[in-house]
Design an enzyme around this catalytic site. Structure first.
Site, short mmCIF file in Angstrom:
data_model
loop_
_atom_site.label_atom_id
_atom_site.label_comp_id
_atom_site.label_asym_id
_atom_site.label_seq_id
_atom_site.Cartn_x
_atom_site.Cartn_y
_atom_site.Cartn_z
N THR A 1 32.55 39.27 -4.13
CA THR A 1 32.03 40.46 -3.66
C THR A 1 33.18 41.60 -3.52
OG1 THR A 1 30.70 39.39 -1.83
CG2 THR A 1 31.21 41.57 -1.43
N SER A 2 34.61 41.30 -3.40
CA SER A 2 35.48 42.02 -3.41
C SER A 2 35.90 42.86 -4.60
CB SER A 2 36.92 41.47 -2.66
OG SER A 2 36.71 41.18 -1.44
N TYR B 1 19.01 39.99 -3.22
CA TYR B 1 18.02 41.01 -3.37
C TYR B 1 16.69 40.20 -3.49
CZ TYR B 1 14.56 44.45 -4.92
OH TYR B 1 13.48 45.37 -4.98
N TYR C 1 28.56 30.21 -2.52
CA TYR C 1 28.89 31.36 -1.69
C TYR C 1 27.81 31.66 -0.95
CZ TYR C 1 30.88 36.19 -0.85
OH TYR C 1 31.31 37.31 -0.36
N ARG D 1 24.81 40.20 2.99
CA ARG D 1 24.46 40.93 1.64
C ARG D 1 23.55 40.45 0.64
NH1 ARG D 1 30.31 43.85 0.42
NH2 ARG D 1 29.09 44.56 -1.09
N LYS E 1 31.74 28.60 0.46
CA LYS E 1 32.46 29.83 0.97
C LYS E 1 31.17 30.32 2.25
CE LYS E 1 34.01 34.48 0.68
NZ LYS E 1 34.31 35.85 -0.27
N ILE F 1 38.52 32.83 2.14
CA ILE F 1 38.56 33.59 0.85
C ILE F 1 38.31 34.86 1.52
CG2 ILE F 1 37.60 34.13 -1.28
CD1 ILE F 1 36.59 31.23 -1.44
#
Length: 302
Positions: free
Chosen positions: A54-55, A117, A143, A148, A172, A214
């Site tokens: 994501t980052s 999505y 993850y 999100r 995660k 993380i």
């Protein structure tokens, strides 16, 4: 479980920094800056590196760019710490392709996000992750970030994956439901790797048997994030608690807007990068940037 998977389970612990993807002012990926950011992490005690999570703004990158970012990171790290890039996508075939690429470049593990999505049901999620896991001989970290992806990977689904796929070694959890993350270890086994993706839960997850975190904050303050984990694993509970609370204000300000916008703003103020995001992402408002700047000054980071 193979010896390979057992070895990486022992190594893949502590602070895993999800390094941002730096862009030049013309929006091209800045690979030189990426290497500098990784060196900054390693100099400050970070235990492992991830990219294109994501980052790392993966949805703003082409598939070719994602491979290039992973390859540059692998080359820079050069085996000094474990490397676990994000290879997930909303597209199943892209996820398969990127995960195989991670294996080819010698990554220690691949982090695969719940598809975002399209909101698959639990049966579809099981099939997706099992197909990806079966296609490679590399450890997989699932993850789960329902805030999100708009879909939570339920504990029962994850436990079935852990049972049926020997190379799914951990998760995660960017999940604010602390009952959920407790049940992950109860149902998947206490040796299943549990990483926190919620900054304020990094320390609490260690206390229930987590393997580490993380955390986007580690991009900005890698030394203290790593030190918190070192203190915990060395039995210095008081110091780990102190660092947990010491980092809280920084954690808060770095999530006043959507990650990684505040983190990139902070790294720009620290002189580490050009603070550039690709649309539809953008930098935070001026008022938030003022808060970030003041916080960095208070933490003596600028």
């Amino acid at each position: 479980m193979s010896k390979q998977y057992e070895e990486i389970k022992q190594k893949l612990r502590g602070s895993i920094t999800p390094v941002i993807t730096p862009f030049k002012s013309n929006y091209e990926v800045d690979f030189e800056k990426q290497s500098e950011l990784i060196e900054y992490q390693l100099e400050n005690g970070t235990h492992a590196i991830s990219v294109t999570g994501t980052s790392g703004e993966p949805s703003s990158l082409t598939i070719e760019e994602r491979v290039q970012v992973m390859e540059n990171a692998a080359k820079t790290i050069n085996g000094r710490v474990p490397f676990a890039p994000g290879t997930g996508s909303t597209n199943h075939d892209e996820t398969m392709y990127l995960t195989k690429k991670a294996q080819e470049m010698g990554a220690d593990a691949a982090m695969v996000i719940v598809p975002y999505y399209n909101k698959p049901n639990q049966q579809a999620l099981y099939k997706h992750f099992k197909t990806v896991a079966d296609s490679v001989d590399i450890p997989i970290i699932v993850y789960n970030i329902p805030g999100r992806t708009a879909k939570n990977l339920e504990v029962e689904t994850l436990a079935k994956l852990a049972k049926d796929c020997p190379n799914i070694i951990g998760v995660k959890e960017s999940n604010k439901d602390f009952e959920h993350v407790n049940r992950v270890l109860l149902n998947c086994g206490r040796d299943f790797l549990l990483f926190s993706g919620i900054e304020l839960l990094c320390y609490p997850m260690l206390a229930i048997g987590g393997a580490g975190s993380i955390s986007a904050t580690a991009n900005v303050e890698p030394k203290k994030v790593a030190e918190m984990h070192d203190a915990w694993f060395n039995g210095d509970v008081k110091r780990a608690q102190e660092l947990h609370y010491e980092l809280m204000r920084l954690n808060d300000v770095l999530f006043k807007d959507t990650n990684p916008a505040p983190v990139k703003a902070a790294l720009g103020m620290m002189g580490k990068i050009e603070p550039v995001l690709r649309l539809p992402m953008d930098l935070p408002s001026e008022s938030i940037q003022d808060d970030i700047r003041q916080t960095l000054k208070d933490y003596k980071l600028i």
